[in-house]
Design a protein around this motif. Structure first.
Motif, PDB file in Angstrom:
ATOM      1  N   ASN A  80       0.842  -1.186   0.000  1.00 35.99           N
ATOM      2  CA  ASN A  80       0.000   0.000   0.000  1.00 35.99           C
ATOM      3  C   ASN A  80       0.878   1.237   0.000  1.00 35.99           C
ATOM      4  OD1 ASN A  80      -1.607   2.148   2.012  1.00 35.99           O
ATOM      5  ND2 ASN A  80      -2.883   1.162   0.439  1.00 35.99           N
ATOM      6  N   GLY A  82      -0.048   4.357   0.166  1.00 36.75           N
ATOM      7  CA  GLY A  82      -0.475   5.409   1.097  1.00 36.75           C
ATOM      8  C   GLY A  82       0.142   5.257   2.463  1.00 36.75           C
ATOM      9  N   THR A  83       0.186   4.055   2.969  1.00 39.46           N
ATOM     10  CA  THR A  83       0.738   3.814   4.307  1.00 39.46           C
ATOM     11  C   THR A  83       2.176   3.320   4.251  1.00 39.46           C
ATOM     12  OG1 THR A  83      -0.138   1.561   4.309  1.00 39.46           O
ATOM     13  CG2 THR A  83      -1.554   3.292   5.206  1.00 39.46           C
ATOM     14  N   THR A 137      -7.568  -0.574  -4.039  1.00 35.36           N
ATOM     15  CA  THR A 137      -7.578   0.846  -3.673  1.00 35.36           C
ATOM     16  C   THR A 137      -8.543   1.582  -4.587  1.00 35.36           C
ATOM     17  OG1 THR A 137      -5.280   0.730  -2.949  1.00 35.36           O
ATOM     18  CG2 THR A 137      -6.182   2.901  -3.402  1.00 35.36           C
ATOM     19  N   SER A 140     -11.425   7.094  -1.595  1.00 36.51           N
ATOM     20  CA  SER A 140     -11.644   7.012  -0.147  1.00 36.51           C
ATOM     21  C   SER A 140     -12.593   5.890   0.224  1.00 36.51           C
ATOM     22  CB  SER A 140     -12.221   8.338   0.371  1.00 36.51           C
ATOM     23  OG  SER A 140     -13.466   8.625  -0.272  1.00 36.51           O
ATOM     24  N   ARG A 142     -12.212   2.492  -0.420  1.00 31.43           N
ATOM     25  CA  ARG A 142     -11.531   1.307   0.084  1.00 31.43           C
ATOM     26  C   ARG A 142     -10.026   1.519  -0.031  1.00 31.43           C
ATOM     27  NH1 ARG A 142     -14.893  -0.176  -3.551  1.00 31.43           N
ATOM     28  NH2 ARG A 142     -13.294  -0.901  -5.002  1.00 31.43           N
ATOM     29  N   ASN A 143      -9.309   1.038   0.946  1.00 29.44           N
ATOM     30  CA  ASN A 143      -7.847   1.084   0.954  1.00 29.44           C
ATOM     31  C   ASN A 143      -7.378  -0.252   1.518  1.00 29.44           C
ATOM     32  OD1 ASN A 143      -5.259   2.134   0.647  1.00 29.44           O
ATOM     33  ND2 ASN A 143      -5.216   2.930   2.740  1.00 29.44           N
ATOM     34  N   ASP A 165      -8.043  -3.915   5.703  1.00 29.66           N
ATOM     35  CA  ASP A 165      -8.053  -2.448   5.640  1.00 29.66           C
ATOM     36  C   ASP A 165      -6.738  -1.918   6.194  1.00 29.66           C
ATOM     37  OD1 ASP A 165      -9.494   0.150   5.301  1.00 29.66           O
ATOM     38  OD2 ASP A 165      -9.099   0.245   7.457  1.00 29.66           O
ATOM     39  N   THR A 167      -5.851   1.123   6.637  1.00 33.17           N
ATOM     40  CA  THR A 167      -6.007   2.304   7.492  1.00 33.17           C
ATOM     41  C   THR A 167      -6.231   1.905   8.930  1.00 33.17           C
ATOM     42  OG1 THR A 167      -6.948   3.505   5.617  1.00 33.17           O
ATOM     43  CG2 THR A 167      -7.300   4.434   7.818  1.00 33.17           C
TER      44      THR A 167
END
Length: 933
Positions: A80, A82-83, A137, A140, A142-143, A165, A167
């Motif tokens: 991922n 984003g993270t 992904t 906003s 689903r991640n 997830d 997040t």
């Protein structure tokens, strides 16, 4: 080709056909050369394709953390952006049991940890391995990270779908609409993260598409293709709002296999390696097969790629995400995978971290040896060869301070050749550059000193290109059966069961796609070529036939030549492009039943029968030329030497038969010498200078001397008018008996007379005569041709059915084509086209009406004529085959006072026509005529 048909020699009007035939032969040679050159080019391309690639380097990542994953095989991996988190879930541990633990790696600090979900969201997926996974992904909504199916800890296949997830670090089960694939593990698929989510008309919100291809369960393997559309929302307050729906895609030409590697590139799935014929794959059954599955909304098709890398078990396939060159977007990397080193030689590529790169556009392989990790010692190191490793790709650097200077692939886990499960983490970095075999150094080569660690910038990276494909070698002798060590005994298979390390290899041969196409295409062209040739060539000669008949005849020749050439090219490709995963020094086409049967049918249909047909046609043409020349000679002789004292012109279709000129004693010899006499079999004119020896024939034995009187039924003349030098009343002195019937005049006289009948009987209509069959050699050759052609069609049908179990379209098309051919063949023969065909003649005999039963035999003359010992039947017995029956008007009439003379006249008239011996009966006396000799 049909046999038994030849062409008469043609003069000037035959030149266009000859020129066309030469043009067709030249075209066949050109087609054969083109096919051979194309096959050779493809073979060379498969052996030494050197496409440009990015500079590659292996880097080992050192990680930290109190909770690190153990050695795992067939785990699920995702990333991922984003993270900045890498996830590892499940997998098969050293014990062979599937796990359910989740591990997270922070790519900034390279530290491992386990998820910390909310208290209310503590559920986790059941343990599994060999599942399909990928990043989900969608803005906003689903991640997350999707896991599909797999093999449970109890060894049973799963079909549920879970999503993690990133997040909030919790797992939730995805709600799936009814329908979908059966439970399975070992499927190939996932998602290409470079494809953005799209809106779906059925599911709300952004939609991501996951692919699932093939797989297996405990009893079977699969070759179907499914698409999973995932939508909805995934968050801590909406943990159960993600939804999905399955959609099956029609797939053709993909064989079911297990243990293969696979990856997704946009809407394409690529698989490689694995085994096709077993549910417990091993290195001995691994094959080189690579398939590219291209899909649209409703259908997909698999196309094979050229074979070059060593046959591998459970390799890892991942796309080339580097964006430096547009050519990189069509490349996919094949990493690791175990193989049987006793069967194959990879030139040491696996020990040096070989990366086999497939270009899906050209379907060609390039083998590259990347630079290694120099480490602290400066000696390059490479990943240990393994199978069952997992990898994740990013278009940018995953670790380090310069993510935009490269694209990274992280590889985790696997099992080495010793059966040890690995937990190391390796990075395959593709720098933004371009190298090839002629320019192995790139602009960032720098000072030539390679670097190590996450911040390596590519200095000193120089790739080596392997210019040859993997080579099969002879296997060593099998190990003793009592071996029980870990390396020589057994190891865990893909399904978790124990399997021998060196199972008995099963031959697994494969050829190029051209061979699989040319073989049925050749037979498919020969079928219509034979029909057209059959319908146009038999009634066709140089002076008959419409323009359409001529055109169809030449079309049949063209199709036959092309079909024959394609068949020869297909056989050549079968030998030149044959590959095997389990053979001795070289793959042998004759090691399988398919190869033996195919070669035998080819030799029979394309070789032996073809030569026999040509020889038979040449023989028949030579015989026809001899007959034509003899007819021409006979015609010339007839024109130069007309027959003396003959008012009958013999039919040129028949030859003369030597005839006697009298029924009297030997005093008729002079008349006989002057008469026309031709040998019945020679077809030549008589030799008047050397007459044949005299032979006595028939004479009347018991006729008294009398004066000839007129007959009411026949016109008579005085015997003196018919005699020559003597006053004998012998029938042998009759000059007009030179016209007695011979073989040449039979048809002329019979055709001029009404249908005869036997005295005392009614006229009988002749029954239908049986059609004349072709010569036995022609029948034999035609039977062998049809038998071999039918066998070849059956062979192609069986091959299409067994070699492509996932697709029956080719089988259906060829079956319909074959059935149409035989239906047309039988219908045309039943209707009598062509009339000289053996099958047509057989049908005519089957449809012919039965012959009338023969009449009962008449009583013997010896029963009614006293003093007669000859066993003859009434009214006479032929010494030669009869030409016609006596007329009713010629029967004896006891009502006339002059019946005695009429009997004699009737006998004389009969003897003028043929050589016979007969008796006539009358209440007063009987006339007896016999042959003194």
């Amino acid at each position: 080709m049909p046999v038994g048909v030849c062409r008469p020699v043609r003069t000037a009007d035959a030149r266009p056909s000859s020129n066309l035939l030469m043009a067709l032969l030249g075209r066949r040679v050109a087609v054969a050369i083109l096919i051979a050159v194309s096959a050779f080019s493809l073979h060379v391309l498969a052996a030494a394709s050197l496409d440009p690639v990015p500079p590659l380097q292996w880097l080992k990542l050192t990680t930290a953390g109190t909770t690190q994953p153990p050695g795992l095989r067939f785990a699920s991996v995702g990333y991922n952006a984003g993270t900045r988190t890498l996830i590892i879930f499940g997998g098969e541990a050293q014990s062979g049991v599937a796990q359910s633990q989740t591990y997270l790696l922070d790519l900034d600090s390279l530290t491992w940890s386990i998820p910390a979900p909310p208290v209310t969201l503590q559920q986790t997926p059941p343990a599994r391995s060999a599942a399909v996974s990928g990043i989900d992904t969608a803005a906003s909504n689903r991640n997350g990270f999707i896991v599909i199916g797999g093999k449970g800890s109890d060894g049973k296949a799963l079909s549920d779908i879970w999503e993690f997830d990133f997040t909030n670090q919790f797992w939730a089960q995805v709600n799936i609409s009814p329908g979908g694939p059966s439970p399975r593990w070992g499927s190939r698929g996932g998602i290409d993260t470079r494809i953005a989510a799209v809106s779906d008309p059925v599911l709300p919100g952004p939609n991501n598409t996951f692919w699932l291809l093939g797989g297996q369960d405990t009893s079977r393997s699969f070759s179907d293709l499914w698409r999973l559309n995932v939508s909805g929302t995934l968050s801590s307050n909406l943990p159960d709002s993600s939804v999905g729906s399955w959609e099956q895609i029609s797939l053709s030409d993909f064989p079911g296999s297990v243990g293969q590697g696979g990856g997704v590139m946009s809407q394409q799935l690529i698989t490689s390696g694995g085994c096709n014929d077993t549910l417990t794959p091993g290195t001995s059954c691994a094959v080189q097969n690579t398939y590219i599955v291209t899909s649209n909304r409703e259908t997909a098709r698999a196309a094979p790629a050229l074979n070059c890398p060593v046959p591998r078990l459970s390799p890892t396939l991942v796309p080339n995400g580097n964006k430096f060159s547009s050519s990189f977007s069509s490349q996919i990397f094949s990493l690791f995978g175990s193989f049987n080193s006793s069967l194959w030689d990879d030139a040491g590529g696996s020990k040096e971290g070989e990366v086999a790169i497939l270009d899906v556009n050209t379907r060609s392989w390039t083998r590259v040896l990347p630079s290694g990790d120099p480490g602290s010692s400066g000696s390059p190191s490479f990943p240990t060869p393994r199978d069952g490793a997992v990898a994740v790709m990013s278009p940018q650097g995953l670790v380090g301070d310069s993510p935009k200077t490269s694209s990274d692939i992280i590889v985790f886990g696997g099992r080495d050749a010793s059966g040890n499960y690995l937990a190391d983490l390796w990075l395959l970095r593709a720098y933004n550059g371009l190298v090839n075999s002629t320019h192995p150094k790139w602009s960032g080569f720098g000072n030539g000193q390679p670097q190590t660690g996450p911040n390596a910038n590519g200095a000193g990276v120089e790739n080596k290109f392997v210019t040859t494909c993997a080579v099969a070698i002879a296997p060593p002798p099998p190990p003793p059966s009592n071996s029980s060590s870990n390396q020589g005994g057994s190891q865990s298979g893909d399904d978790g069961s124990s399997q021998p390390n060196n199972p008995s290899p099963r031959p697994s041969l494969d050829t190029t796609f051209l061979h699989k196409l040319l073989a049925p295409l050749s037979v498919g062209l020969l079928l219509p070529a034979f029909l057209l040739f059959r319908l146009t060539s038999i009634p066709f000669n140089g002076s008959r036939g419409s323009p359409l008949t001529h055109a169809l005849y030449h079309v049949s020749c063209f199709l036959g030549v092309v079909g024959y050439g394609l068949g020869v090219a297909g056989l050549v490709l079968a030998f030149t492009t044959l590959s095997s995963s389990d053979s001795t020094a070289k793959p042998s086409l004759l090691s399988t039943t398919h190869g033996q049967a195919g070669l035998a049918l080819f030799i029979l249909l394309y070789g032996l029968l073809f030569l026999l047909a040509i020889l038979h046609l040449l023989t028949r043409c030579m015989k026809r030329e001899l007959v034509t020349e003899r007819k021409r000679t006979d015609s010339d002789v007839t024109e130069k030497e007309p027959l003396p004292r003959s008012t009958l012109t013999p039919s040129p279709a028949f030859s003369f038969r030597r005839q006697a000129s009298s029924w009297g004693p030997s005093s008729w010899r002079k008349v006989r010498e002057d008469s026309l006499s031709v040998d019945s079999g020679s077809g030549e004119m008589p030799d008047f200078a050397n007459p044949p020896s005299a032979q006595r024939t028939f004479e009347v034995l018991n006729r008294p001397a009398r004066t000839r009187r007129g007959s009411g039924s026949h016109s008579s003349m005085p015997l003196t008018h018919l005699s020559h030098q003597s006053g004998s009343q012998s029938l042998g002195d009759l000059d007009w008996l030179n016209r007695r019937r011979s073989l040449t005049a039979v048809d002329e006289l019979d055709n001029a007379a009404p249908p005869p009948s036997t005295p005392g009987t009614l006229l009988e209509a002749p029954g239908p005569s049986a059609p004349n069959m072709p010569p036995p050699l022609s029948i034999l050759l035609r039977f062998l041709f049809h038998a071999s052609l039918a066998a070849f069609c059956i062979f192609c049908l069986v091959t299409l059915w067994t070699k492509s179990p996932s697709s029956r379209s080719g089988f259906g098309i060829f079956l319909a084509w074959t059935v149409a051919f035989y239906v047309t063949l039988f219908i045309s023969s039943w209707r009598g086209h062509p009339d000289r065909s053996t099958l047509t003649l057989l049908f005519q005999r089957l449809r012919a009406e039965p012959q009338p039963r023969p009449a009962a035999p008449r009583p013997s003359i010896s029963d009614t004529l006293p003093g007669t010992e000859e066993n003859v039947t009434f009214p006479y017995t032929h010494h030669r085959p009869a030409y016609r029956r006596a007329l009713l008007s010629e029967a004896p009439s006891p009502q006339s006072a002059e019946s005695d003379e009429e009997d004699d006249d009737r006998a004389e008239n009969e003897m003028r026509r043929r050589d016979v011996s007969f008796f006539t009966t009358h209440p007063k006396r009987a006339l007896r005529i016999t042959n003194p000799s």
